[in-house]
Design a protein around this motif. Structure first.
Motif, PDB file in Angstrom:
ATOM      1  N   ALA A   3      43.294 -14.831 -21.706  1.00 48.12           N
ATOM      2  CA  ALA A   3      43.124 -13.477 -22.355  1.00 48.12           C
ATOM      3  C   ALA A   3      44.467 -12.519 -22.638  1.00 48.12           C
ATOM      4  O   ALA A   3      44.483 -11.693 -23.572  1.00 48.12           O
ATOM      5  N   ALA A   4      45.711 -12.827 -21.892  1.00 47.80           N
ATOM      6  CA  ALA A   4      46.825 -12.526 -22.351  1.00 47.80           C
ATOM      7  C   ALA A   4      47.112 -12.463 -23.604  1.00 47.80           C
ATOM      8  O   ALA A   4      47.844 -11.755 -24.519  1.00 47.80           O
ATOM      9  N   HIS A   5      47.211 -13.844 -24.100  1.00 50.01           N
ATOM     10  CA  HIS A   5      47.489 -14.167 -25.511  1.00 50.01           C
ATOM     11  C   HIS A   5      46.646 -13.273 -26.511  1.00 50.01           C
ATOM     12  O   HIS A   5      47.140 -12.943 -27.389  1.00 50.01           O
ATOM     13  N   CYS A   6      45.359 -13.486 -26.074  1.00 47.80           N
ATOM     14  CA  CYS A   6      44.552 -12.871 -26.924  1.00 47.80           C
ATOM     15  C   CYS A   6      44.472 -11.470 -27.230  1.00 47.80           C
ATOM     16  O   CYS A   6      44.606 -10.779 -28.341  1.00 47.80           O
ATOM     17  N   ALA A   7      45.183 -10.651 -26.129  1.00 50.00           N
ATOM     18  CA  ALA A   7      45.591  -9.284 -26.055  1.00 50.00           C
ATOM     19  C   ALA A   7      46.724  -8.937 -27.070  1.00 50.00           C
ATOM     20  O   ALA A   7      46.758  -8.271 -27.951  1.00 50.00           O
ATOM     21  N   ALA A   8      47.696 -10.050 -26.727  1.00 46.91           N
ATOM     22  CA  ALA A   8      49.052 -10.003 -27.718  1.00 46.91           C
ATOM     23  C   ALA A   8      48.628 -10.112 -29.166  1.00 46.91           C
ATOM     24  O   ALA A   8      49.234  -9.397 -30.037  1.00 46.91           O
ATOM     25  N   VAL A   9      47.785 -11.034 -29.434  1.00 49.10           N
ATOM     26  CA  VAL A   9      47.322 -11.062 -30.767  1.00 49.10           C
ATOM     27  C   VAL A   9      46.524  -9.993 -31.446  1.00 49.10           C
ATOM     28  O   VAL A   9      46.819  -9.333 -32.433  1.00 49.10           O
ATOM     29  N   GLY A  10      45.685  -9.322 -30.462  1.00 54.07           N
ATOM     30  CA  GLY A  10      44.990  -8.067 -31.029  1.00 54.07           C
ATOM     31  C   GLY A  10      45.901  -6.922 -31.353  1.00 54.07           C
ATOM     32  O   GLY A  10      45.905  -6.078 -32.322  1.00 54.07           O
ATOM     33  N   ASP A  11      46.920  -6.894 -30.302  1.00 53.90           N
ATOM     34  CA  ASP A  11      47.927  -5.555 -30.480  1.00 53.90           C
ATOM     35  C   ASP A  11      48.742  -5.952 -31.796  1.00 53.90           C
ATOM     36  O   ASP A  11      48.778  -4.903 -32.530  1.00 53.90           O
ATOM     37  N   MET A  12      49.100  -7.032 -32.050  1.00 56.54           N
ATOM     38  CA  MET A  12      49.929  -7.190 -33.125  1.00 56.54           C
ATOM     39  C   MET A  12      49.159  -6.916 -34.460  1.00 56.54           C
ATOM     40  O   MET A  12      49.656  -6.639 -35.469  1.00 56.54           O
ATOM     41  N   LEU A  13      47.981  -7.694 -34.414  1.00 58.71           N
ATOM     42  CA  LEU A  13      47.367  -7.541 -35.631  1.00 58.71           C
ATOM     43  C   LEU A  13      46.900  -6.113 -36.032  1.00 58.71           C
ATOM     44  O   LEU A  13      47.022  -5.840 -37.069  1.00 58.71           O
ATOM     45  N   ALA A  14      46.611  -5.329 -35.051  1.00 57.38           N
ATOM     46  CA  ALA A  14      46.438  -3.942 -35.482  1.00 57.38           C
ATOM     47  C   ALA A  14      47.929  -3.082 -36.019  1.00 57.38           C
ATOM     48  O   ALA A  14      47.684  -2.610 -37.034  1.00 57.38           O
TER      49      ALA A  14
ATOM     50  N   MET B  93      49.999  -4.805 -37.460  1.00 55.84           N
ATOM     51  CA  MET B  93      50.275  -5.522 -38.832  1.00 55.84           C
ATOM     52  C   MET B  93      49.502  -4.772 -39.869  1.00 55.84           C
ATOM     53  O   MET B  93      50.069  -4.179 -40.814  1.00 55.84           O
ATOM     54  N   HIS B  94      48.164  -4.781 -39.533  1.00 51.48           N
ATOM     55  CA  HIS B  94      47.135  -3.747 -40.491  1.00 51.48           C
ATOM     56  C   HIS B  94      47.976  -2.404 -40.779  1.00 51.48           C
ATOM     57  O   HIS B  94      48.015  -2.057 -42.000  1.00 51.48           O
ATOM     58  N   LEU B  95      48.268  -1.823 -39.810  1.00 47.35           N
ATOM     59  CA  LEU B  95      48.992  -0.315 -40.184  1.00 47.35           C
ATOM     60  C   LEU B  95      50.206  -0.488 -40.782  1.00 47.35           C
ATOM     61  O   LEU B  95      50.487   0.418 -41.756  1.00 47.35           O
ATOM     62  N   ALA B  96      51.055  -1.437 -40.712  1.00 45.84           N
ATOM     63  CA  ALA B  96      52.280  -1.659 -41.348  1.00 45.84           C
ATOM     64  C   ALA B  96      52.101  -1.824 -42.738  1.00 45.84           C
ATOM     65  O   ALA B  96      52.976  -1.682 -43.562  1.00 45.84           O
ATOM     66  N   GLY B  97      51.032  -2.462 -43.165  1.00 47.30           N
ATOM     67  CA  GLY B  97      50.694  -3.224 -44.415  1.00 47.30           C
ATOM     68  C   GLY B  97      50.375  -1.763 -45.436  1.00 47.30           C
ATOM     69  O   GLY B  97      49.902  -2.025 -46.555  1.00 47.30           O
ATOM     70  N   ARG B  98      49.993  -0.704 -44.820  1.00 48.18           N
ATOM     71  CA  ARG B  98      49.555   0.419 -45.383  1.00 48.18           C
ATOM     72  C   ARG B  98      50.461   0.786 -46.551  1.00 48.18           C
ATOM     73  O   ARG B  98      49.734   1.047 -47.781  1.00 48.18           O
ATOM     74  N   GLY B  99      51.591   0.698 -46.545  1.00 51.16           N
ATOM     75  CA  GLY B  99      52.535   1.125 -47.561  1.00 51.16           C
ATOM     76  C   GLY B  99      52.726   0.023 -48.592  1.00 51.16           C
ATOM     77  O   GLY B  99      53.508   0.153 -49.454  1.00 51.16           O
TER      78      GLY B  99
ATOM     79  N   GLN C 268      42.304  -2.023 -30.398  1.00 50.74           N
ATOM     80  CA  GLN C 268      41.633  -0.670 -30.654  1.00 50.74           C
ATOM     81  C   GLN C 268      42.799   0.342 -29.661  1.00 50.74           C
ATOM     82  O   GLN C 268      42.685   1.127 -30.125  1.00 50.74           O
ATOM     83  N   ALA C 269      43.611  -0.072 -29.012  1.00 48.87           N
ATOM     84  CA  ALA C 269      44.504   0.571 -28.319  1.00 48.87           C
ATOM     85  C   ALA C 269      45.483   1.190 -29.341  1.00 48.87           C
ATOM     86  O   ALA C 269      45.996   2.159 -29.251  1.00 48.87           O
ATOM     87  N   VAL C 270      45.457   0.288 -30.405  1.00 51.35           N
ATOM     88  CA  VAL C 270      46.493   0.645 -31.581  1.00 51.35           C
ATOM     89  C   VAL C 270      45.767   1.296 -32.815  1.00 51.35           C
ATOM     90  O   VAL C 270      46.247   2.373 -33.189  1.00 51.35           O
ATOM     91  N   ARG C 271      44.487   0.808 -33.107  1.00 53.21           N
ATOM     92  CA  ARG C 271      43.824   1.181 -34.132  1.00 53.21           C
ATOM     93  C   ARG C 271      42.309   1.075 -33.951  1.00 53.21           C
ATOM     94  O   ARG C 271      41.816   0.196 -33.727  1.00 53.21           O
ATOM     95  N   PRO C 272      41.778   2.308 -33.377  1.00 53.08           N
ATOM     96  CA  PRO C 272      40.180   2.259 -32.947  1.00 53.08           C
ATOM     97  C   PRO C 272      39.392   2.033 -34.154  1.00 53.08           C
ATOM     98  O   PRO C 272      39.874   2.459 -35.322  1.00 53.08           O
TER      99      PRO C 272
END
Ligand SMILES: Nc1ncnc2c1ncn2[C@@H]1O[C@H](COP(=O)(O)OP(=O)(O)O)[C@@H](O)[C@H]1O
Ligand SMILES: N[C@@H](CCOP(=O)(O)O)C(=O)O
Length: 316
Positions: A114-125, A127-133, A253-257
């Motif tokens: 679960a800890a690895h999956c949480a790390a991927v979820g956190d970084m994925l969100a 990355m999505h936000l960083a890609g906006r620009g 969702q903690a980063v991007r709901p």
């Protein structure tokens, strides 16, 4: 392993010199990939990865390479393409388009907790936000138009039962793509292939995302669904793994709901993610290319995942 094109020591040495990356010490073909030719390159300045692009063209590649640079500059741990003295990050090796990036530290975590999956979820969100620009545009080249084009090519190889499933799911996804909820999904640059073998970890610490060569502008939800379908399933059956999926979704969702339209379409996108890789694996399996070392991925795995996603939708 995939070394579709053999690179000589001489060619590697010349490239390193052009990029001011020092003197070649070691060149080793990399096991594992299926799309491109990859080598680990060691010089007196460090370790790099040389990729020769086998399918992508010089017109398509700037989107991926500049995206990686954009994300790296925004603090997302992704390989940063190295430039020559003119500032170009797309090179030519053996007549093929090529790039050199830094080698990420760490290793793939092929049995995630679960800890690895949480790390991927956190970084994925993140990355999505960083890609906006990021301003370059390129669709996901393995999206719906490619599915519509490729399904007729693989259908003759399937059993009637498989062909029915593939045809019905493709029709369903065309229907979803035409809906107003789908149009409302937030979108931007996505990785689109963030499987266990495309993320590096040092213990539970995520050290990098790599292999951006299926990236494109698509819905963020599709990217999340691709991750859930790989990181958060029971490997043998393809069934949803509630603990790992919960960890990934909470961290994301903690980063991007998720927006309302995303919550509405999460099951449709989980099915889309399974369909996408079932089709590409069928295509690679039945229409293989030459490679000096190549292990095709098992298409039946994503048939199982798709059947699971249809039979057992996630509860809201
Ligand atoms: N930047 C990198 N840092 C560290 N290892 C890498 C990097 N890029 C590729 N690799 C290694 O090369 C392997 C194959 O690369 P990948 O990008 O998955 O190939 P392909 O594009 O052919 O699928 C990976 O599993 C990983 O071990
Ligand atoms: N992740 C895809 C295949 C894409 O290959 P990759 O080695 O570039 O990740 C799959 O598992 O089918």
């Amino acid at each position: 392993m995939a070394v579709f094109t053999k690179v000589s020591l001489k060619e590697a040495r010349e490239l390193l010199r052009r990029l001011h990356l020092g003197e070649l010490q070691k060149l080793r073909g990399i096991e594992g990939g299926i799309e491109n030719t990859n080598y680990f390159v060691t010089s007196d300045q460090g370790e790099f990865v040389l990729t020769l692009f086998e399918r992508l063209t010089a017109e398509q590649l700037p989107f991926y390479l500049h995206l990686m640079k954009h994300l790296a500059q925004a603090g997302i741990p992704v390989p940063d393409p190295r430039a020559d003295q003119r500032g170009a990050i797309l090179h030519t090796v053996c007549g093929k388009p090529a790039a050199v990036v830094n080698r990420l530290p760490g290793q793939s975590q092929l049995a995630p907790q679960a800890a690895h999956c949480a790390a991927v979820g956190d970084m994925l969100a993140r990355m999505h936000l960083a890609g906006r620009g990021y301003e370059r545009q390129q669709p996901n080249l393995r999206g719906l138009p490619w599915w519509n084009e490729t399904v007729p090519v693989v259908l003759p190889h399937l059993t009637p039962e498989q062909a029915d499933l593939l045809g019905a799911e493709l029709a369903y996804q065309n229907h979803i793509a035409a809906s107003s909820a789908y149009t409302a999904l937030p979108r931007g640059p996505v990785h689109a292939d963030l499987f266990r073998d495309n993320v590096m970890f040092d213990g539970e610490q995520l050290t990098g995302f790599f292999d951006f060569y299926f990236a494109g502008v698509d819905t963020w939800l599709f990217d999340l669904a691709v991750c859930l379908n790989d990181w958060c399933i029971d490997w043998a059956t393809g069934a949803h793994h509630a603990e790992r999926a919960g960890a990934m979704l909470r961290a994301y969702q903690a980063v991007r709901p998720l927006a309302a339209a995303e919550r509405q379409l999460i099951n449709a996108m989980l099915r889309a993610g399974a369909l996408r890789f079932w089709i590409s694996r069928l295509w690679d399996y039945y229409l293989p290319r030459e490679a000096s070392m190549l292990t095709p991925h098992d298409p039946a795995h994503f048939e199982r995942v798709l059947r699971q996603r249809i039979a057992h939708p996630l509860q809201a």
